[in-house]
Each structure stands twice: as C-alpha cells, then as structure tokens.
Design a protein around this motif. Sequence first.
Motif, PDB file in Angstrom:
ATOM      1  N   SER A 119      -4.711  -2.724  10.483  1.00  0.00           N
ATOM      2  CA  SER A 119      -3.338  -2.363  10.114  1.00  0.00           C
ATOM      3  C   SER A 119      -2.698  -3.375   9.173  1.00  0.00           C
ATOM      4  N   THR A 120      -3.340  -3.648   8.047  1.00  0.00           N
ATOM      5  CA  THR A 120      -2.714  -4.548   7.069  1.00  0.00           C
ATOM      6  C   THR A 120      -1.967  -3.717   6.030  1.00  0.00           C
ATOM      7  N   ASP A 121      -1.219  -4.418   5.215  1.00  0.00           N
ATOM      8  CA  ASP A 121      -0.380  -3.750   4.213  1.00  0.00           C
ATOM      9  C   ASP A 121      -1.030  -3.983   2.846  1.00  0.00           C
ATOM     10  N   THR A 122      -1.760  -2.978   2.354  1.00  0.00           N
ATOM     11  CA  THR A 122      -2.537  -3.179   1.122  1.00  0.00           C
ATOM     12  C   THR A 122      -2.279  -2.076   0.115  1.00  0.00           C
ATOM     13  N   THR A 123      -2.674  -2.349  -1.108  1.00  0.00           N
ATOM     14  CA  THR A 123      -2.611  -1.320  -2.147  1.00  0.00           C
ATOM     15  C   THR A 123      -3.711  -1.589  -3.171  1.00  0.00           C
ATOM     16  N   GLY A 124      -3.735  -0.805  -4.265  1.00  0.00           N
ATOM     17  CA  GLY A 124      -4.720  -0.990  -5.320  1.00  0.00           C
ATOM     18  C   GLY A 124      -4.680  -2.427  -5.814  1.00  0.00           C
ATOM     19  N   GLY A 125      -5.839  -3.030  -5.988  1.00  0.00           N
ATOM     20  CA  GLY A 125      -5.889  -4.451  -6.367  1.00  0.00           C
ATOM     21  C   GLY A 125      -6.334  -5.282  -5.185  1.00  0.00           C
ATOM     22  N   ASN A 126      -6.079  -4.765  -3.972  1.00  0.00           N
ATOM     23  CA  ASN A 126      -6.578  -5.426  -2.772  1.00  0.00           C
ATOM     24  C   ASN A 126      -8.064  -5.150  -2.558  1.00  0.00           C
ATOM     25  N   SER A 127      -8.624  -4.302  -3.396  1.00  0.00           N
ATOM     26  CA  SER A 127     -10.061  -4.061  -3.288  1.00  0.00           C
ATOM     27  C   SER A 127     -10.806  -5.369  -3.414  1.00  0.00           C
ATOM     28  N   GLY A 128     -11.747  -5.582  -2.518  1.00  0.00           N
ATOM     29  CA  GLY A 128     -12.526  -6.816  -2.572  1.00  0.00           C
ATOM     30  C   GLY A 128     -11.878  -7.964  -1.827  1.00  0.00           C
ATOM     31  N   THR A 163      -2.202   6.194   1.619  1.00  0.00           N
ATOM     32  CA  THR A 163      -2.030   6.170   0.162  1.00  0.00           C
ATOM     33  C   THR A 163      -0.545   6.026  -0.173  1.00  0.00           C
ATOM     34  N   ILE A 164       0.294   6.389   0.781  1.00  0.00           N
ATOM     35  CA  ILE A 164       1.737   6.326   0.545  1.00  0.00           C
ATOM     36  C   ILE A 164       2.291   4.901   0.671  1.00  0.00           C
ATOM     37  N   ASN A 165       1.414   3.955   1.031  1.00  0.00           N
ATOM     38  CA  ASN A 165       1.842   2.544   1.127  1.00  0.00           C
ATOM     39  C   ASN A 165       2.648   2.079  -0.086  1.00  0.00           C
TER      40      ASN A 165
END
Length: 720
Positions: A648-657, A679-681
């Motif tokens: 349950s972390t707060d992530t979005t695109g760019g957090n990949s890796g 995806t609505i994050n």
Amino acid sequence: MRKPAFRQVFSLLIAMAVILNLTTIVAADEGMWPLSEIPKLNLQEKGLRIDPSLIYDPAKRSLLYAVVQIGATGSFISEEGLIITNHHVAFGSVQAVSTPERDYLKNGFLAKSRAEEIPAPGRTARITESFQDVSAEVLSVAKKNMSYVDRTRAIEKKIKKIVAEAEKANPGKRAEVAEMFPGKTYWLFLYTVLRDIRLVYVPPLAIGNFGGEEDNWMWPRHTGDFALMRAYVGPDGSPAEYNEKNVPFKPKTYLKINPLGTEKGDFVFLLGYPGRTYRHLPASYIAYEQNIRMPAVADWYEWQIKLMEEMSQTSREVALKHDSRIKGLANTMKNYRGKLAGLKRLNYLEQKRQEERALQEFIQADPKRQAAYDQVLARLDKIYDDMGSEFPRIFILDNLRRSVTPLQIALTVVEASIERQKPDLERNAAYMDRNFNRLKQRIGLTLSSSFYLPTDMAIFKELMKRSLALDENQRIKELNRLVMPDKNLDDWLVEFFNSTKMADPEFVKSLWDKKPDEIKKIEDPMIKLALALYPEYKKIEETNRARKGQLDELQAKLVDVRQEFLGQQFIPDANGTLRLTYGRVEGYEPRDAVYYKPFTTVQGIVEKTTGQEPFNTPAALLQLINQRKFGRYVNPSLDQVSVCLLYSTDTTGGNSGSPIINARGELVGVNFDRAWEATINDFTWNHRFSRSIGVDIRYVLWILKEFAGANNILEEIGIK
Ligand code: ASP
C-alpha cells in the motif's frame, strides 16, 4: 437571516466531512514525501527498524545515494555500479541494440563477463546529491504589475541563472530547479549524471513482459519485470561518455539484498522518482482531463497502436522498430482508461465540486479571505474551459510534432536555427549548450531505432484528415494548403515523404549549425512545412506562458486557502524529484466479495501459460516450476516461489524500478506497476484501493540462478 445560518451549518458539515475523509487518508499513509519531510515522518513508529538518518542524511552515506533516475527509477545493488531496474525501463535500450539475428528483446541477454556488457545508447543514470530551497530567490523577480507572460519569462530566466551558477560552482554536477508547489516553492537539486550505462542481464520477453498489455495495470500479476545494468565512469572516477577504458562506478552506498524476501503485513518503503500527480488541482482541471483530454488521447493511441501492429506484421525488423513505441502508447492508453473508470467509480469530479462549493463558502465567510481568494476558483474554471475549447486544434499540432518524426526533426532544425542565435540563457531550454547535444543524440537514436516511414506517413495523413474535419476557422491551414486539389492524397503523400531528407541522419547532422537564412533556402518540403507551421507553435508557446503565469498565481492561492480550510499541511505533487513512500505488504478488495491476496506464485505462471504471446512461458522455466527446483527461494508460507507482490505505497509513473525496501533497509523487491484501481493515484490516493505492484526479489534471484545461470552476478551481489 435564517438562510445564511443554515448555509453556514451546512458548509461546516461539508467541511467536517471533507476533513474527516482527509484524516482517514492521512492515517492510511498517503504521500510521496520529499526529502525534507523524511526526518519528520516518525518512520520508526510506522515500522522502520533502522535509524531514519540511514535513509536520508546528507552527512552520511545514506540509502538515498543508492537510488538512481534511469528513465524511471533504479538502484545500486553492488559496489561495482550494478543497477537493478525494470525490464520495461530497460526496454528501449534493449530494442535499440537488438536485431533480428541477435534478438535480445525476444530471447533475453546475459553478460557472462564485464567485457560482454552492451552499451545502452543515450541512457543515463542520475543520483540526487543535494537540494536547497531557492523559492525566495526565484520569486524575487516576479514583480507586481508584470504581465503574466513577463512574469513567467522572468521566472524562467532566473531559474536558468540559478542553474548556471550552481553548475559553475559544482563542476561536473548537473543542476536543476524543480517547481515544488507551482508559484510558491522551488528547489535547486544537484545531480551526478552517469553517462556510460551498459546492459548486464535482461530476461526474455516471455518472462520480463509476461502477460504483456493484457496483464498490464492488473492483479494478479506474474511478470518478471526486472533487468540489470551497470554504470561506468572514466578511469579517474568522473562521469564520462562510453569508452572502452571506463571502469565500473563505485556508488556511495548500495542496497543489500535480503534473499528471504518479505511477508504479508511487513512494513516496506520505496525511494524513487515519481513523475506527476495532480492532487492539488481544481475540479475544473479534473473535468478537462475526464471529459476532454484523456478520452481523446486514449482513442488516438488506440488508433496508432492498431496501425503499428499492422505495420509490424511485415517482418521482425520492422516489428523491432515499433515494439517500444507500441509499448509506451499501450501503457498510457490503458492507464487512462483505468483512470477514467476510477474517476467514474468514485464520482470524484462531483466530490471535488462539492468540496469547492464548501471552500467558496468558507472564502466568502470572511472579508479578508474574500479579498484574497474570491475569484480564484472562477478564474481557474475559465482557464480550463478555454483549454477545453482549444483542445482539438492544439491536439493535432501537438501530435504532428510528437509522432511524425521527419516533421519533428524539421521543426527542431528550424527552431534550433533561431534559438541558437540567442545568448545561451535566453534560449528555450532544449537549445541551451548544456542540453543541445542530448537533443541531437536523441533525434539520431529515434531515427536509427524506431523510425519507420510508412507508419509516420499514415499518422500524418490521419492528422491532416482530422484537421480538415475541424471547424473552418480551427483548421491548420498551413497543413491542408499543401495538398494539390488535382492530386490524389495518397500519391501526394508518397511524393512528399519521399522527397524530404529529414530522415537522413547525415543530412540532418549537417543542419544543426545553420542560421535562419540558410534554413529558409533549403529545398526540402518538410522544412518548408516546418517554416510555415513554426509561427503556430510559437503562438501556442506564448499562450502557455501567459497561462502558466496565471496558473502559478491561482494554484498557489488555491493551495494556501485549501490548507487553511482543511487544517492540513500539504506536500507537493510529484514532479520527477526523489520521494519516499511507505506502506505495508497487503492485499485489497477491488469489488464486492473479491479479495486479492498480496502474493502470486510460479504456479500462476503455469495456469496462465497458453503458448501464445504474451503467455508463452519458456519451456525451460516451465520445467523448473514443474520439477519444483525452488532451492532456497521458496516462499515458506506459500510453498512456492512467489512472483509478484502488492503493497500500500503511494506511487505513480516514474516509480517503476523503485527498490522495495524492508524495515531493515534491505532490498526485497522491485516496484513496476499499480493495480487497476490505483491508476487513479495521480488524482487521489486511497488506502482501500491504492496498491502498487512489484516483482519479488526471490523470483529475481531464482530466475538468475536457475533459469539464467548467472552465477557471476549472484556472486557479485553476495548471494551464494
Ligand atoms: N508502470 C509505471 C511506470 O512505468 C509505474 C506506475 O505507474 O505505477 O513508471
């Protein structure tokens, strides 16, 4: 008299509801925390078992220095500069070095020795070294009575100056000023940029991209989405372009791997470079995204994907040119569809509007507040309404530049000839000396690895058609004027594209230093078109500057008044700078009566395997699973090797890796995605449904050991 009193009670109730709602969110760990906030987070109370200063302390060799921005995120896992990131992050580089004969994308790649590692063209890895608040300095140039365009220009120029001074004072470092709260706070970051990055291990597509687009943004997931690269520096230890003599980079710190992985309920945290979130923007912005921009982009990407998939049928060589493009488009398309579904499910726009009605009453209830904020929401509404009405035309212009490579190059050549005449600090950023080489390199790479003329021609044709379908006064005349009335459109297109030299890398190279007059004399139809279109792009740029000036003022005020209204201190939206987020390994309930467990296992790979892409598991892997050759990598509570996990972390695109790190600061997995409901994050985070997805370190190690036989790597990372 009675009405206002009633209204006040009503708005108080709404305000309380909003506050309560927010309080629950805060308790449930929302937040992509900037570095300055880490010491205030009481992470030990949340479950961290090490001193938080080991994560971030400029004076120590803290974990922060193990994290790199490498397209998205990656982290060092050895003292010899070995980096772990996602397969999908390395994808573009793998594609660029693959050929039908040596198809690393399809078959994977393992360097058995340093000498076999393959340079990843254009790839860089950045390490955040320090940051500093420069808000007062930046905002000192914004004077009252300035026009909005001038205000934006003044800020842009000041930022460039700060950056230039910082780079002069710190030779070899890269400086960047990031806007934290638009119009309010600005931070100066210093980065070390490593420029010689090589591929070390990439699993075959059928592992690294198992499930493909079908499973993307979904749970349960069985994708081995990881890859290994290595950073090199010059023999003297300083960043350098690729050279045979370069040596592995020695990071200040690297992450130790815990081969036992993690379990349900464990505290975990991620360090990474989340791209963009929009949590502090108004309802009118959400309406613009929900009703106009996202649906149009998703449909347009779907159209392009279909086209590229058809083109890819031609041969593996042609398919290789499209793989990375398709992947990027499909990723965004599905993400937008997920967001649109999420916005609807939560009725989020209406929630936002309700909050803003209460906020407006709060503003009006106090003369001082009224004087400061009365028109803020109304003016923001107007801006996003205007953007909505201009959208169809801007969208075409934008995509002409973005998706038709020869035109993109011609426009860049034209712009370079103009911008490069100006003093460095007055140029658009891309044409400043510190950036220009990169721009040229990127264009060269696009031409060599992902350009396919028939595809771009078809996209161009479609955009022309769309322009013609606009209202007469909206059409892009410079575009449609080109076509001879007596010529068949397809014949004309072939002639047009065949007579441009904008896809000839050598010719393009010869144009970079030309002056505007020289460019005007070039007999190339694409250059002519670019010259005709260029003023349109300039106009858009100026409109955007004026808009940015207004938005800076209004968004800053909106943040101030909402903080007062909600009694909360916000943290800045994600902006591509280093952040920490924490949570727990836990499942969730996506809908009534359905519970998603937090781990998948290799058994799920067997269940999903059809033999057809994207579920075509390599036979050798199936055999390992069937023979239960799990060794020490078995997850004891599941009696299987676990593949992916939810937390349950707060992530979005760019957090990949992003490294998934346990309470002791050890690596237990690699983040690569979010579940559909999360995806609505980008607009709102909620503990109930916001789950990130990572690949379990046990699966990574097991693949390296049993499938790839990468003993050299295991030894390097201290796994016997
Ligand atoms: N898949 C994403 C990325 O590429 C991660 C995410 O959006 O959660 O960065």
